[in-house]
Write a protein that holds these residues in place. Structure first.
Motif, mmCIF file in Angstrom:
data_model
loop_
_atom_site.group_PDB
_atom_site.id
_atom_site.type_symbol
_atom_site.label_atom_id
_atom_site.label_comp_id
_atom_site.label_asym_id
_atom_site.label_seq_id
_atom_site.Cartn_x
_atom_site.Cartn_y
_atom_site.Cartn_z
ATOM 1 N N ARG A 17 0.833 -1.204 0.000
ATOM 2 C CA ARG A 17 0.000 0.000 0.000
ATOM 3 C C ARG A 17 0.864 1.249 0.000
ATOM 4 O O ARG A 17 0.620 2.184 -0.758
ATOM 5 C CB ARG A 17 -0.916 0.019 1.217
ATOM 6 C CG ARG A 17 -2.069 -0.927 1.124
ATOM 7 C CD ARG A 17 -2.916 -0.782 2.367
ATOM 8 N NE ARG A 17 -4.011 -1.725 2.354
ATOM 9 C CZ ARG A 17 -4.940 -1.766 3.283
ATOM 10 N NH1 ARG A 17 -4.913 -0.918 4.295
ATOM 11 N NH2 ARG A 17 -5.899 -2.653 3.219
ATOM 12 N N GLU A 18 1.862 1.254 0.874
ATOM 13 C CA GLU A 18 2.747 2.424 0.917
ATOM 14 C C GLU A 18 3.478 2.588 -0.409
ATOM 15 O O GLU A 18 3.531 3.686 -0.971
ATOM 16 C CB GLU A 18 3.767 2.299 2.047
ATOM 17 C CG GLU A 18 4.707 3.476 2.094
ATOM 18 C CD GLU A 18 5.835 3.354 3.096
ATOM 19 O OE1 GLU A 18 6.481 4.392 3.355
ATOM 20 O OE2 GLU A 18 6.106 2.243 3.612
ATOM 21 N N ALA A 19 4.048 1.512 -0.917
ATOM 22 C CA ALA A 19 4.842 1.596 -2.149
ATOM 23 C C ALA A 19 3.991 2.022 -3.340
ATOM 24 O O ALA A 19 4.411 2.863 -4.143
ATOM 25 C CB ALA A 19 5.531 0.269 -2.420
ATOM 26 N N TYR A 20 2.788 1.456 -3.469
ATOM 27 C CA TYR A 20 1.923 1.839 -4.589
ATOM 28 C C TYR A 20 1.419 3.278 -4.441
ATOM 29 O O TYR A 20 1.295 3.997 -5.427
ATOM 30 C CB TYR A 20 0.739 0.885 -4.734
ATOM 31 C CG TYR A 20 1.089 -0.371 -5.492
ATOM 32 C CD1 TYR A 20 1.421 -0.326 -6.849
ATOM 33 C CD2 TYR A 20 1.092 -1.609 -4.860
ATOM 34 C CE1 TYR A 20 1.752 -1.470 -7.552
ATOM 35 C CE2 TYR A 20 1.416 -2.767 -5.543
ATOM 36 C CZ TYR A 20 1.744 -2.694 -6.896
ATOM 37 O OH TYR A 20 2.076 -3.832 -7.583
ATOM 38 N N THR A 21 1.136 3.694 -3.231
ATOM 39 C CA THR A 21 0.649 5.058 -3.001
ATOM 40 C C THR A 21 1.715 6.097 -3.317
ATOM 41 O O THR A 21 1.420 7.164 -3.858
ATOM 42 C CB THR A 21 0.174 5.222 -1.540
ATOM 43 O OG1 THR A 21 -0.862 4.284 -1.291
ATOM 44 C CG2 THR A 21 -0.329 6.619 -1.272
ATOM 45 N N LYS A 22 2.962 5.788 -3.011
ATOM 46 C CA LYS A 22 4.043 6.773 -3.129
ATOM 47 C C LYS A 22 4.984 6.550 -4.308
ATOM 48 O O LYS A 22 5.943 7.292 -4.485
ATOM 49 C CB LYS A 22 4.870 6.795 -1.836
ATOM 50 C CG LYS A 22 4.051 7.145 -0.606
ATOM 51 C CD LYS A 22 3.470 8.541 -0.716
ATOM 52 C CE LYS A 22 2.732 8.941 0.544
ATOM 53 N NZ LYS A 22 2.190 10.285 0.461
ATOM 54 N N GLU A 23 4.717 5.564 -5.158
ATOM 55 C CA GLU A 23 5.656 5.252 -6.239
ATOM 56 C C GLU A 23 5.836 6.378 -7.257
ATOM 57 O O GLU A 23 6.857 6.448 -7.924
ATOM 58 C CB GLU A 23 5.264 3.947 -6.940
ATOM 59 C CG GLU A 23 3.979 3.998 -7.720
ATOM 60 C CD GLU A 23 3.560 2.645 -8.271
ATOM 61 O OE1 GLU A 23 4.231 1.635 -8.002
ATOM 62 O OE2 GLU A 23 2.539 2.602 -8.982
ATOM 63 N N PHE A 24 4.880 7.281 -7.362
ATOM 64 C CA PHE A 24 4.995 8.406 -8.296
ATOM 65 C C PHE A 24 5.644 9.636 -7.659
ATOM 66 O O PHE A 24 5.917 10.614 -8.337
ATOM 67 C CB PHE A 24 3.622 8.789 -8.853
ATOM 68 C CG PHE A 24 3.029 7.717 -9.727
ATOM 69 C CD1 PHE A 24 3.478 7.514 -11.017
ATOM 70 C CD2 PHE A 24 2.029 6.891 -9.224
ATOM 71 C CE1 PHE A 24 2.941 6.515 -11.813
ATOM 72 C CE2 PHE A 24 1.488 5.894 -10.011
ATOM 73 C CZ PHE A 24 1.937 5.699 -11.307
ATOM 74 N N SER A 83 6.992 4.318 8.156
ATOM 75 C CA SER A 83 5.799 4.950 7.582
ATOM 76 C C SER A 83 4.755 3.947 7.117
ATOM 77 O O SER A 83 3.575 4.286 7.004
ATOM 78 C CB SER A 83 6.179 5.853 6.411
ATOM 79 O OG SER A 83 6.794 7.018 6.879
ATOM 80 N N PHE A 84 5.171 2.728 6.847
ATOM 81 C CA PHE A 84 4.221 1.709 6.390
ATOM 82 C C PHE A 84 3.152 1.403 7.440
ATOM 83 O O PHE A 84 2.065 0.917 7.110
ATOM 84 C CB PHE A 84 4.952 0.418 5.997
ATOM 85 C CG PHE A 84 5.614 -0.270 7.158
ATOM 86 C CD1 PHE A 84 4.922 -1.190 7.912
ATOM 87 C CD2 PHE A 84 6.922 0.030 7.505
ATOM 88 C CE1 PHE A 84 5.532 -1.830 9.005
ATOM 89 C CE2 PHE A 84 7.542 -0.582 8.574
ATOM 90 C CZ PHE A 84 6.834 -1.518 9.327
ATOM 91 N N TYR A 130 -0.416 2.348 6.976
ATOM 92 C CA TYR A 130 -1.144 1.673 5.896
ATOM 93 C C TYR A 130 -1.711 0.313 6.338
ATOM 94 O O TYR A 130 -2.359 -0.362 5.550
ATOM 95 C CB TYR A 130 -0.231 1.474 4.679
ATOM 96 C CG TYR A 130 0.159 2.783 4.044
ATOM 97 C CD1 TYR A 130 -0.635 3.367 3.069
ATOM 98 C CD2 TYR A 130 1.309 3.463 4.457
ATOM 99 C CE1 TYR A 130 -0.290 4.585 2.492
ATOM 100 C CE2 TYR A 130 1.658 4.674 3.884
ATOM 101 C CZ TYR A 130 0.852 5.226 2.907
ATOM 102 O OH TYR A 130 1.192 6.426 2.355
ATOM 103 N N ILE A 131 -1.495 -0.069 7.570
ATOM 104 C CA ILE A 131 -1.987 -1.373 8.040
ATOM 105 C C ILE A 131 -3.511 -1.418 8.086
ATOM 106 O O ILE A 131 -4.116 -2.383 7.638
ATOM 107 C CB ILE A 131 -1.377 -1.725 9.416
ATOM 108 C CG1 ILE A 131 0.109 -2.032 9.245
ATOM 109 C CG2 ILE A 131 -2.097 -2.927 10.030
ATOM 110 C CD1 ILE A 131 0.836 -2.318 10.524
ATOM 111 N N CYS A 132 -4.122 -0.409 8.617
ATOM 112 C CA CYS A 132 -5.574 -0.436 8.826
ATOM 113 C C CYS A 132 -6.375 0.316 7.774
ATOM 114 O O CYS A 132 -7.584 0.446 7.911
ATOM 115 C CB CYS A 132 -5.901 0.113 10.212
ATOM 116 S SG CYS A 132 -5.257 -0.925 11.525
ATOM 117 N N LYS A 133 -5.739 0.830 6.772
ATOM 118 C CA LYS A 133 -6.464 1.582 5.742
ATOM 119 C C LYS A 133 -7.302 0.658 4.896
ATOM 120 O O LYS A 133 -7.017 -0.446 4.650
ATOM 121 C CB LYS A 133 -5.497 2.365 4.861
ATOM 122 C CG LYS A 133 -5.040 3.630 5.518
ATOM 123 C CD LYS A 133 -4.291 4.465 4.511
ATOM 124 C CE LYS A 133 -3.968 5.800 5.119
ATOM 125 N NZ LYS A 133 -3.340 6.693 4.205
#
Length: 109
Positions: free
Chosen positions: A83-90, A102-103, A106-109
């Motif tokens: 989730r973190e990587a896909y959200t911030k990859e751009f 920071s991940f 994204y655990i409970c989102k």
């Protein structure tokens, strides 16, 4: 370090991070800044968790999400690390200002 070796990348994926390497399945995607950034985020996550605990957490979270979603791809996409990587990859500046662990958010989102 980026390595191109298609036999280490699981079928259906274009790249994988195994600290300290980013392994890609073909040379053509070396130019994908987004994919490389995504994998660099994973390298940072692995480093923060001292590598082995990262993989244990990753697998455990995947299994929990697989039971929950009953769908391999949906479980994979909902792992906190992904989730973190896909959200911030751009965001190519993300790793410069990313906070430690920071991940977690994204655990409970």
């Amino acid at each position: 370090m980026i390595v191109v070796f298609k036999y280490l990348v699981p079928k259906g994926y274009t790249g994988i991070s195994i600290y300290p390497f980013i392994i890609l399945n073909n040379r053509a995607i070396l130019s994908s800044k987004t994919l490389i950034n995504h994998e660099k985020i994973h390298l940072r996550q692995q480093l923060e968790l001292l590598v082995v605990p990262f993989y244990l957490w990753y697998v455990l979270e995947f299994l929990i999400r697989l039971v929950h979603y009953k769908n391999w791809h949906k479980a994979y996409l909902n792992i906190s690390f992904e989730r973190e990587a896909y959200t911030k990859e751009f965001d190519f500046e993300y790793l410069k200002h990313r906070k430690f662990w920071s991940f977690i958010k994204y655990i409970c989102k």
